[in-house]
Structure formats: structure tokens, C-alpha cells
Design an enzyme around this catalytic site. Structure first.
Site, PDB file in Angstrom:
ATOM      1  N   LYS A  79      73.330  37.533  46.930  1.00 58.34           N
ATOM      2  CA  LYS A  79      72.013  37.817  46.358  1.00 58.34           C
ATOM      3  C   LYS A  79      70.940  36.994  47.083  1.00 58.34           C
ATOM      4  CE  LYS A  79      69.488  37.306  42.077  1.00 58.34           C
ATOM      5  NZ  LYS A  79      69.481  36.826  40.714  1.00 58.34           N
TER       6      LYS A  79
ATOM      7  N   GLU B 223      78.938  28.996  51.764  1.00 60.43           N
ATOM      8  CA  GLU B 223      80.314  29.492  51.945  1.00 60.43           C
ATOM      9  C   GLU B 223      80.291  30.895  52.548  1.00 60.43           C
ATOM     10  OE1 GLU B 223      79.125  28.103  49.223  1.00 60.43           O
ATOM     11  OE2 GLU B 223      80.587  26.717  48.328  1.00 60.43           O
TER      12      GLU B 223
ATOM     13  N   GLY C  27      73.483  36.860  39.300  1.00 59.33           N
ATOM     14  CA  GLY C  27      74.724  36.972  40.074  1.00 59.33           C
ATOM     15  C   GLY C  27      75.940  37.295  39.214  1.00 59.33           C
ATOM     16  N   ARG C  28      76.105  36.567  38.108  1.00 63.01           N
ATOM     17  CA  ARG C  28      77.303  36.774  37.282  1.00 63.01           C
ATOM     18  C   ARG C  28      77.234  38.045  36.430  1.00 63.01           C
ATOM     19  NH1 ARG C  28      74.440  32.366  36.415  1.00 63.01           N
ATOM     20  NH2 ARG C  28      73.380  32.000  34.437  1.00 63.01           N
TER      21      ARG C  28
ATOM     22  N   GLU D 106      78.719  29.163  33.326  1.00 62.68           N
ATOM     23  CA  GLU D 106      77.511  29.019  34.150  1.00 62.68           C
ATOM     24  C   GLU D 106      76.285  29.442  33.325  1.00 62.68           C
ATOM     25  OE1 GLU D 106      76.424  31.287  37.975  1.00 62.68           O
ATOM     26  OE2 GLU D 106      77.273  29.451  38.762  1.00 62.68           O
TER      27      GLU D 106
ATOM     28  N   HIS E 230     104.982  29.868  28.581  1.00 63.34           N
ATOM     29  CA  HIS E 230     105.958  28.917  29.114  1.00 63.34           C
ATOM     30  C   HIS E 230     105.294  27.745  29.817  1.00 63.34           C
ATOM     31  CE1 HIS E 230     109.319  31.535  28.087  1.00 63.34           C
ATOM     32  NE2 HIS E 230     108.451  32.500  28.319  1.00 63.34           N
TER      33      HIS E 230
ATOM     34  N   LYS F 289      75.395  21.091  45.878  1.00 57.98           N
ATOM     35  CA  LYS F 289      75.189  21.810  47.141  1.00 57.98           C
ATOM     36  C   LYS F 289      74.359  20.954  48.094  1.00 57.98           C
ATOM     37  CE  LYS F 289      74.851  26.517  45.255  1.00 57.98           C
ATOM     38  NZ  LYS F 289      73.952  27.640  45.080  1.00 57.98           N
TER      39      LYS F 289
HETATM   40  O1  F6P Z   1      76.022  28.517  43.127  1.00 63.56           O
HETATM   41  C1  F6P Z   1      76.101  29.385  42.053  1.00 63.56           C
HETATM   42  C2  F6P Z   1      75.679  30.776  42.443  1.00 63.56           C
HETATM   43  O2  F6P Z   1      74.304  30.813  42.653  1.00 63.56           O
HETATM   44  C3  F6P Z   1      76.103  31.776  41.397  1.00 63.56           C
HETATM   45  O3  F6P Z   1      75.234  31.874  40.343  1.00 63.56           O
HETATM   46  C4  F6P Z   1      76.199  33.022  42.211  1.00 63.56           C
HETATM   47  O4  F6P Z   1      76.939  34.007  41.559  1.00 63.56           O
HETATM   48  C5  F6P Z   1      76.866  32.490  43.459  1.00 63.56           C
HETATM   49  O5  F6P Z   1      76.319  31.200  43.631  1.00 63.56           O
HETATM   50  C6  F6P Z   1      76.664  33.306  44.693  1.00 63.56           C
HETATM   51  O6  F6P Z   1      75.310  33.466  44.997  1.00 63.56           O
HETATM   52  P1  F6P Z   1      74.785  34.480  46.066  1.00 63.56           P
HETATM   53  O7  F6P Z   1      75.145  35.860  45.615  1.00 63.56           O
HETATM   54  O8  F6P Z   1      73.318  34.274  46.142  1.00 63.56           O
HETATM   55  O9  F6P Z   1      75.466  34.167  47.377  1.00 63.56           O
END
Ligand code: F6P
Length: 517
Positions: A202, A208, A258-259, A344, A375, A485
Site C-alpha cells: 500500500k 521487507e 492494510g489489514r 494491530e 497435544h 522500523k
Molecule cells: O508495519 C505495519 C504495516 O504498515 C501494516 O499495517 C501493513 O499491513 C504492512 O505494514 C504492510 O504495509 P504495506 O502494504 O504498505 O507494504
């Protein structure tokens, strides 16, 4: 106004005192199932093994009236900027609406935009599935890699696994971690001639995702990037700068969190895996729960009943955690998805007035699939000192008919665990005694199909939203992830340059030195 400031809250507290020591089984009168179980188009919700009764529900309905919950719900659906810390509307519901013709955000009707984007997704996914989209050597696409993390991975990954019987020939992989091990494992599974990478971010700034995408982009000659990379983002310019062909960019909007984004182009791996028509069914199922949530009186409103249980356990009993146990391998990734959704969203301690809250908010969410969990950690659930409300989720249909006895055994285990938790069993030998009286909710699907799964996920989204209203917090920002971050960037550059600054504490310096050895 938070729940604690209401007149009704003190009545709830008083009433709670009179029922809190009751044994759960004592709640079962002849009519209990009439108001604690619900049949929603093939999904059965059983809240009966929980600490609620008619009176407590009525009290919470009064509380909802006092905090004007109906208005809060309408504000979300109508696109008011309820994510006030980021000045954004929260409109995941618009993405699946089957009836809205106009929802205005910043003077613009977003509904035509959604329809237009869905058409683009439909064309694109069809092209890939039908083999018309070709890689740089002219071969058909066989593998899709979704490069994304958090909300840009967890929902789609959970759904694509859950809907395995609906899958086509495409292999779908999810690459999220910056850990090179994951990238390494992936490269063993794919052929670069027939793989299509989808960068889902987004913000288009998640380290990452961008790092993984860059590493993979390097494999291809720049003339071939357009055949192998598409992206989903709100940041079109950044994506173009990154080298993505403009026609390969799917839009995202800042009015989708995002979520909550699996319904948007961020969920594009879903229609790739199961076809656009099935994706539409998922949206439709979510819409059905949206309609129920919006229009049903609170007493019979399924997300509402579930959300008041969170308040009862979190703020009256003061339990710290809750667990989700799907008794189906299909929903293996549901606990991961719910962890982000609930924690979150509601792991916050500043209320909407900017003050620190003096009550508990977000529950700690965890879980694993049954029967494996039985288990490992079920010992603690049955005999530990902590009480943990359990959510059981099962599928009635056996997809793999050749093993029908096993399916029955699986579901018998699920129902047995809920019964054992509630009823316990007396034994004179203390070590073997089960006190019981431990609450649980059970959700049974007729079948895990796209519509039903859509409804289930939307149900969890609405619980998340309602909790936030009760707790008077903004469920839709996530500033809590930023500091880590920022420091990671600093530690990375300092260790790379072998130059540790004095801003770090001794422990951090000690660890950084280890990285430099
Ligand atoms: O760091 C948390 C976050 O911003 C989440 O809320 C989001 O789902 C995820 O990182 C990924 O974000 P993006 O879609 O902007 O890469």
C-alpha cells in the site's frame, strides 16, 4: 465516550458481580439456545458456552445506545473519516458492496472507481489463468509470487489456503520476510521464465517488500520486467520509479487499511488462485454480513454479541488472552490473520480525546489448528491458572470423502473439547480434577466456500471495529510499528559502516558489536 463513562456500565458491573461466580452450565435454561445461537446462511454460531444471559445482553444494548453505536456504524459505512489520526475514511465495506452507487470520499464517488478496478483485475487474472500472459521466453505463467507483508500477505494467504478445492493450476507463493532463507527456499521452487511477481505494498515503502522485490528484479533483464512484475499500491509514482510498467499497476486507496485490504487489489492473488467469479462470491459473502451488521437490532446482531463477549472477558473478568483453534487444516493461517487484525487494530492505549486509557484494550490473540493444539497447549486451557476464552471453528462437509471417519473424529474432538472446558470432571485426585467452567465459542461452517468465508472474515472485521468503539480508540492507525522500523534502519547503517553511535544503550551496543564481529 468510552464504555466506562456510561451510566449503564455501573449497572453492568453490578450485574456481573451476581453472575461471575456462577457455573457456566447453570446458565442453560430451556430458552438459552434461542438467543445464544445463530444460523447465518450456512454458518452456525454458538455463543451459549459463554458468560452471557438475556439480562447482560439487554444491558449491553443499553450501553450501545448510550454511546450511540448505531451512529458509529453508519459513519464507517458512509465514509466519514473515522481514522482521524490519519484523516482517512475506512471503507473496506465499499469494496464488497453489492448495492452502493455512491460513496463520496474527498468529493469523489469511489464506487465507479472500485467497479473499474475490478474489471481490470478480472481481465488481468483471466489472461494469466488462461495462459495468454507470457513470460520473457514466451511460456505461460505457472507460478505467482505475492511479495508483501502484514496486511499485504496474511489475508490473501489465509484465503488461498482455505479455498484449496477451488484452486486452478497456478501455484501461489507468498514472500514476506526479509530473511534471505525465505527467498532462498522460494527460488528452489520457481522457474523465472514462468513466474509472475506481484509486489503488494500500500505504501510502497515497506523495507521487507521492497528489498525482496529488488533482489528478484535483478534476475531479469530490464526489458523483461513488464512481463514478470505487476504491483498494487497507492503510490503509483514510486512504483513507476521502481521500474514497474504503468499498465501493470493496480491502484489501492488510502481509505482501505492494510489489514482490511484483502477485498481490494491487494488481494489479487485470490482471484488468480480461484478465478474472478469465486472472488466475487467472497465479496458477496462479506456484503451479506455487512448488511446483517448494519441492519439487525443489536440483540440479534452476531458481530455485536461476539464483541460484547470481548468486553466481558477483557474488562470484567480481566482475562488477558484469547485463542482461536480452527479444526480444519484449511484455516491453518486464520490465527495469523486474526493476530494482525485484532492486535494491530486494538493494541492502543490513547483514547480518542488524546488521553491515556485507564482500562484494558486489545486482547492478546493466539492459536493453532486442532487437533494438534490439543497435544501442546490444551493442558493449560483445561487445568492452568489462567482462563482463556477459546474460539473453535470447524467445517461440517468433508471435502475428502475417502476419509470420512477421520473427519467425524476431527469434529468430535472439537465438540468434546468445548464440552470438557465447560463441564470439567470431578476427581478426588486433585491432579486429575477438571474444574471446568471455561468459556468457548463455536463456529461451524456447512462448507468452507467463498461466500461463507467472506462472511466469516467480515464478521471478525466488525468485531474489531466494535471493540474499538467500546474502548474509544482509533482501530485504524498503527503508529506502534514505526519506532522499531526507524531504529532498524539506524542499526543497519551503523553496523554496516562499523560506526556505533552513542545514542544506543549498553545492551543494544553489545548486540550490535556482535553483528560487526
Ligand atoms: O508495519 C505495519 C504495516 O504498515 C501494516 O499495517 C501493513 O499491513 C504492512 O505494514 C504492510 O504495509 P504495506 O502494504 O504498505 O507494504
Amino acid at each position: 465516550m468510552n464504555f466506562k463513562q456510561t451510566k449503564t456500565w455501573s449497572q453492568i458491573q453490578d450485574y456481573f458481580q451476581s453472575i461471575k461466580d456462577k457455573n457456566l452450565i447453570e446458565f442453560f435454561d430451556k430458552k438459552r439456545l434461542d438467543y445464544t445461537t445463530f444460523d447465518f446462511n450456512g454458518i452456525y454460531f454458538d455463543f451459549s458456552k459463554n458468560y452471557i444471559d438475556k439480562k447482560l445482553i439487554d444491558l449491553f444494548v443499553s450501553l450501545a445506545e448510550e454511546i450511540d453505536l448505531s451512529r458509529a456504524i453508519e459513519e464507517m459505512f458512509q465514509g466519514k473519516k473515522i481514522n482521524f489520526t490519519e484523516n482517512r475514511a475506512v471503507l473496506h465495506t465499499a469494496l464488497r458492496s453489492q448495492s452502493a452507487t455512491e460513496i463520496i470520499v474527498d468529493n469523489k464517488n469511489i464506487i465507479p472507481l472500485i467497479h473499474q478496478t475490478n474489471k481490470k483485475i478480472k481481465r488481468f487474472t483471466k489472461k494469466v489463468i488462461d495462459g495468454q500472459w507470457k513470460g520473457f521466453t514466451g511460456k505461460k505463467i505457472t507460478d505467482i509470487v505475492n511479495i508483501g507483508i502484514g496486511g499485504s500477505e496474511l489475508g490473501p494467504k489465509m484465503i488461498v489456503r482455505a479455498l484449496k478445492p477451488y484452486r486452478n493450476h497456478l501455484n501461489i507463493h507468498y514472500l514476506s520476510n526479509i530473511d534471505p532463507n525465505q527467498l532462498d527456499e522460494l527460488s528452489e521452487k520457481i522457474d523465472i521464465e514462468t513466474t509472475l511477481f506481484i509486489i503488494v505494498s500500500k505504501s510502497f515503502s515497506t523495507i521487507e517488500t521492497l528489498t525482496n522485490a529488488k533482489s528478484l528484479q535483478k534476475i531479469y533483464h530490464k526489458n523483461f520486467i513488464a512481463k514478470h512484475f505487476v504491483t498494487v499500491s497507492t503510490q503509483v509514482e514510486k512504483a513507476v520509479e521502481f521500474g514497474i510498467a504503468p499498465e501493470n499497476i493496480f491502484p489501492m486507496w488510502d481509505w482501505v487499511g492494510g489489514r482490511f485490504s484483502l477485498w481490494s487489489p491487494a488481494g489479487i492473488s485470490i482471484p488468480l488462485a480461484i478465478g474472478f467469479d469465486n472472488f466475487q462470491k467472497l465479496l458477496k459473502g462479506a456484503y451479506q454480513i455487512d448488511e446483517h451488521f448494519r441492519k439487525t437490532k443489536f440483540k440479534e446482531n452476531i458481530p455485536f454479541i461476539a464483541s460484547i463477549l470481548s468486553i466481558i472477558y477483557n474488562n470484567l473478568f480481566e482475562f488477558e488472552t484469547e485463542t482461536y483453534i480452527p479444526y480444519t487444516e484449511k484455516l491453518k493461517y486464520l490465527p495469523d490473520f486474526l493476530q494482525q487484525l485484532l492486535m494491530e487494530s486494538n493494541g492502543k492505549s490513547i483514547d480518542k480525546q488524546g488521553d491515556k486509557v485507564n482500562y484494558q484494550t486489545g486482547q492478546i490473540v493466539w492459536g493453532n489448528i486442532g487437533t494438534n493444539a490439543q497435544h501442546s497447549f490444551f493442558q493449560l486451557l483445561h487445568q492452568g491458572t489462567k482462563k482463556v476464552p477459546v474460539h473453535f471453528i470447524g467445517e461440517l462437509k468433508n471435502t475428502y470423502t475417502s476419509f470420512s471417519t477421520q473427519h467425524l473424529m476431527l469434529l468430535s474432538n472439537m465438540i468434546a473439547q468445548a464440552e470438557a472446558l465447560m463441564k470439567g470432571e470431578k476427581n478426588e485426585n486433585h491432579y486429575k480434577n477438571f474444574e471446568g467452567n471455561r468459556p468457548s465459542t463455536t463456529i461451524l461452517f456447512d462448507e468452507i466456500k467463498p461466500e461463507y468465508l467472506g462472511s466469516l472474515i467480515a464478521y471478525f472485521e466488525h468485531i474489531t471495529f466494535l471493540q474499538g468503539i467500546f474502548w474509544d480508540i482509533n482501530s485504524f492507525d498503527q503508529f506502534g510499528v514505526e519506532l522499531g522500523k526507524k531504529l532498524a534502519q539506524k542499526i543497519y547503517s551503523e553496523t554496516k559502516e562499523m560506526n556505533i553511535s552513542n545514542t544506543h544503550d549498553p545492551s543494544t551496543k553489545f548486540l550490535m558489536k556482535k553483528l560487526m564481529e
